[in-house]
Enzyme design. Sequence first.
Site, mmCIF file in Angstrom:
data_model
loop_
_atom_site.group_PDB
_atom_site.id
_atom_site.type_symbol
_atom_site.label_atom_id
_atom_site.label_comp_id
_atom_site.label_asym_id
_atom_site.label_seq_id
_atom_site.Cartn_x
_atom_site.Cartn_y
_atom_site.Cartn_z
ATOM 1 C CB THR A 150 -2.070 6.341 2.127
ATOM 2 O OG1 THR A 150 -2.250 6.874 0.816
ATOM 3 C CG2 THR A 150 -2.344 7.412 3.161
ATOM 4 N NE ARG B 36 -8.640 8.295 -7.703
ATOM 5 C CZ ARG B 36 -9.112 9.040 -6.717
ATOM 6 N NH1 ARG B 36 -9.685 8.461 -5.688
ATOM 7 N NH2 ARG B 36 -8.992 10.342 -6.728
ATOM 8 C CG ASP C 256 -1.818 1.170 1.318
ATOM 9 O OD1 ASP C 256 -2.343 1.584 0.284
ATOM 10 O OD2 ASP C 256 -1.990 1.702 2.428
ATOM 11 N NE ARG D 36 1.756 15.066 -4.453
ATOM 12 C CZ ARG D 36 0.814 14.426 -3.771
ATOM 13 N NH1 ARG D 36 1.065 13.947 -2.581
ATOM 14 N NH2 ARG D 36 -0.401 14.301 -4.267
ATOM 15 C CG ASP E 122 -3.930 -1.749 2.855
ATOM 16 O OD1 ASP E 122 -4.178 -1.487 1.669
ATOM 17 O OD2 ASP E 122 -3.455 -0.918 3.650
ATOM 18 C CG ASP F 114 -1.252 1.794 6.868
ATOM 19 O OD1 ASP F 114 -1.253 2.893 7.437
ATOM 20 O OD2 ASP F 114 -1.611 1.649 5.687
ATOM 21 N N GLY G 184 -5.274 3.386 -3.374
ATOM 22 C CA GLY G 184 -6.541 4.000 -3.763
ATOM 23 C C GLY G 184 -6.400 5.456 -4.112
#
Length: 1011
Positions: free
Chosen positions: A355, A723, A353, A561, A753, A749, A642
Site C-alpha cells: 500500500t 497480514r 510494502d 478484482r 515499514d 513508505d 498488512g
Amino acid sequence: MTDNIPLQPVRHKKRHDNKRRDGCCPWSRCCGGGDFRPRTVWLGHPEKREQRYPRNVINNQKYNFFTFLPGVLFNQFKYFFNLYFLLLACSQFVNELRLGALYTYWVPLGFVLIITIVREAVEEMRCFLRDKEVNSQIYSKLSTRVCAFTFYLLPCSCFLRTDQLDGETDWKLRLPVACTQRLPTAAVSLVHDSFFVIKSHKREDGDPPVNESLSIENTLWASTVIASGTVVGVVIYTGKELRSVMNTSNPRHKIGLFDLEVNCLTKILFGALVVVSLVMVALQHFAGRWYLQIFRFLLLFSNIVPISLRVNLDMGKMVFSWMIKKDSKIPGTVVRASTFPEQLGRISYLLTDKTGTLTQNEMVFRRLHLGTVAYGMDSMDEVQSHVFSAYTQVIPRIPYLQASRAPVATKVRKTISSRVHEAVKAIALVHNVTPVYESNGVTDQAEAEMHYEDTCRVYQASSPDEVSLVQWTESVGLTLVGRDQSSMQLRTPSGQILNFTILQIFPFTYESKRMGIIVRDESTGEITFYMKGADVVMAGIVQYNDWLEEECGNMAREGLRVLVVAKKSLTEEQYQDFEARYVQAKLSVHDRSLKVATVIESLEMEMELLCLTGVEDQLQADVRPTLEILRNAGIKVWMLTGDKLETATCTAKNAHLVTRNQDIHVFRPVTTRSEAHLELNAFRRKHDCALVISGDSLEVCLKYYEYEFMELACQCPAVVCCRCAPTQKAQIVRLLQERTGKLTCAVGDGGNDVSMIQEADCGVGVEGKEGKQASLAADFSITQFKHLGRLLMVHGRNSYKRSAALSQFVIHRSLCISTMQAVFSSVFYFASVPLYQGFLIIGYSTIYTMFPVFSLVLDKDVKSEVAMLYPELYKDLLKGRPLSFKTFLIWVLISIYQGSIIMYGALLLFESEFVHIVAISFTSLILTELLMVALTVQTWHWLMIVAELLSLACYIASLVFLHEFIDVYFIATLSFVWKVTAITLVSCLPLYILKYLRRRFSPPSYSKLTS
C-alpha cells in the site's frame, strides 16, 4: 461523572530485542521503562497529573551530543584496519622503533579521522534537522493526523484510517465513550505541546459517579488519520509508549559488506606483512636484538596495508552519493547514509510494502460484464444512457402486494437496458458505504446534508473497493446521497430520490467471502435480497450459467478484482419467515454462528446473476517494468503487507510480481505443528511456484519449522506475505540475512515499514501519502517506486564496480612500493633502512598518484541506458567477482612483478651514487602508476585526463625542491631518461599485451554491448 479516567493498560510481552523503552527520563517507570502502571487522566485539571508523559517526538539519530565523538571513534577503531594504523602511529613515540618523522604516520591517520568525523557530523546534523522539522509541526486540529494515542470522547462515530500504522487499507469505525455523548459540546483548547485537553462542565454534587469500561472501539491510535469530520479526545499515551514506536527498533549502525570484505583483505595483507618481517629477521639468523628488528621491519613494510585505502573509499562514497542526488532522472532522491552506496549493487532480495509503495491505494472501476455484453471505460456513456432511459420512461407501478397475488406471467427475455439498470441499481445498494457531507467554505455542513450537495459529499467505507463501486454508480447517474442505520437514499438522473429501508445486512467476512443486504423499496414495497462476493463462493449460489467461470478468469488475468453481483426477490411472507428464523438463531446459546449462517444460506439459493464488476487498484507509475527489471537482474522480490490475502494476491498479479506462466500456491491457514507439517509437505511438491502466506501461518511455520520453511521460500521466484505485523516484517528480513547470507533491500513508505527498513542491509523509503516517517528512517529516500530500478541498476552497479577497482588499485599502489622496499633490503644485507624517506613516501600516495587513482570513481563500463536495458549485467555482480580473492591475487602478482622489475632495473642500471637509484626507481614508479591507471580505465572522462597530466606536472615541478633525495642534475641527462623509459616499458608493456589478448579472445559480457 467523575473527573478522572483510571486506566489499566495491557502489559506487553517481554521483547526479544532487549530494546529499552525509556521515556522522558531513564529512571521513570511512567515513561515507559519496565511495566506500565495504571494511569489516571484528569480532564480539565492538568495540575493533578501524577505521571509524566514521554516527549511526543521521533528520533532517528545514531548519536547525541555526548556520545558522538566516542561513538564515531569506537566505530572506526573497532575494525582491525584502523586499529592497526593507530598502533602504528603510537609506536613512533618509542625512539628505538622510530623510522622517520612523526608526521609521516600521524598526518595520514588524522586526515582519515577528520574526513570520517566530518562526514558523520554532517549526516547527524541533517538527521537532526529532519527530525526537528517533523517534531516542530503543530497540530491545530485532530481531524488530520492523530499525533498520540487518544480516547475518543465527542461528538459521534467516525472512521479511522490506519494504513500507515499497520498497512491495512480498511477504514475502522470508532465510537465515542457512551457517557460523554450526553454531555454538552466541550470546549477544546490546544496547549503548547500539541496535546488536546477537554474542559467539560462539572456535574452537580448529587450526581453519582459513572463507571464505564473502555474498549478498542473508543481509541484513536497515533499515526492514523481521521477520515472526515472533527473529534474531541483526551491523550493517554505519547512518544515511546505508542504502538507505532514500540513496533520499531533502534537504528543500528549498518556496516557494508564491501567494507567487511576490504577489512578481510587487510587482515590477509597484515599476515603477509608479518611473514615478510619474520623472513627478513630469519635471514639475519635472529642476530642481536632480533625482536626489535621484527618491529622495525613491521614498520618498514607498513605500506603493505595502505592507510590511504580508507580515505579513498570514504571520499569515493561521498562522490557516489553526490551522483545519486544529482541524477536528474530520479529527482528528489536523497542519500541519508553515504557509508555504503555500493551495497545497492549487490542486492539479492528486495522486500517491499504494497500500500502506497507498489500501489496508489486508489481503486478505479474498470469493467461491467453482463454475460452477453461487457462495458469498459470507453463505453460507460452507453451505461449512462441506459440508466437515464430507465428512469425517464413512464412506467406504471403496480403495488407490490397486488402484484404478488396476480398470476405468474410467462418469462420474458429482458432487454439490455433493463439488465444494465438492474445491475447498476444492485451495485448502488449492496455495500457498507456512508455518504458524509462537509463544509466547503461556501455551503455549511447542515445545508449540504439537507440538499445533498455533490461538491460537499465524500464516501466513507471499510473498503476502498466499495467506495469505487459507489463512485462509479454516481458517474453513470445513480447516486448514493444518504444513509443511516435503517435507510438508504438514491438519486436518479432526473433528480428523484428513491428511498429504501434496510431490513437486514450481512457484512463481509474472510470466511464467507461475500456480503448481502435486504432492502424494501418504499415506493413499491418490493423486498429484494442483493448479494455480492468472490466468484469461488458465488458460483454455487447463482442460477446455472455457462459464462461466469470463464469471464471471471479473463478479468482476473487482466489484474482486476472481480466481484459477482446477484439478487433475489422476496415476498412479504418469505421475508417474515426468514426474519423469525434469523432472530431465533441469533438468540441461541450454543453454536450461534453456525445456526445464523445456516439461516442465511437458506436464502442464498437460485439467485439471479446480474453482473460481474472489475475494479483495479491503481499501481504506482511504471511498477510493472520496474519489477521486470529487478527480476531479470536476478533479484527476488518479496511483498510484505498488512492487507488482506485476496487484495495482496490480486496486486501481485496486477503488478506482474507473479508472471503469467507461474502458479501461485496459497498457503492454507495453519495453527498447529501437524497442520504446518502437512502444508509444508504439500508446498514442497510444487516447482517454480510463487508463495502466498498469511502472517499467522507464517508465525506457526517459523516457530516449528523455521529452517525448512525458509529453505522452501527462498527457492520461490516471488513470495507474498499478507497480514504482516511490522515486527514480522523485520523478522523476515533478519531470517533472510541469516539463512542466505545475501544482501537485502527493504522498501516502504509508512510508519509500519520502519522496522523492516532499519533491519535490511539497504533501507529505501518512499515519500508518499503516508507521511515521511519511513523516508526519514531509511538509508535512501526516493519519490517513486520506479526510481528504484535506476538506483540499483545504474548507481548501485557503478558504485560497487568503481569501489572494487579503486580499492584494488590502492592496494596495488602500496604493494608496489613495499615490494621495492623488500628487494632493496634483501640486496643490502637485510637492513631495516627505508628506501624513500620524508616527503617522498607521503607524496607518493598523495599529490603524485592520488588524483589519477581517485579518478577511477568516474569510470564506467557501459552507459546508463545500456545498464537499464540489459539488467542481466547486474546479475554478474551478485557473485562478488569485481572484488574477490581471485582478483586480489591477480593484483598482488602484478604488484610483485612491477615492484621487482622497477627495483632490480634501477639497481642494474645505476652508475655510482645511491641517489641515482632513488631517482630512477621513484620516477619509474610514478610513471608506472600513471600508466596503470590508463590501463584500468574503461571509459575516459575529461577529468581523468586532467588528473593524469596534473599529477605528472606536480611531480616534475616538485623535483626542484627534492634535491635532498634526488640528484637534480642527473635527472636532466639523457641517461636518466632512457633508463626510466626502459624500466617503465618492461613493467607495463606485458600487461597491456595481456589485456589486449584477453579482450580479443575472452571479452567480458559488457564489451559486447558497448561494441
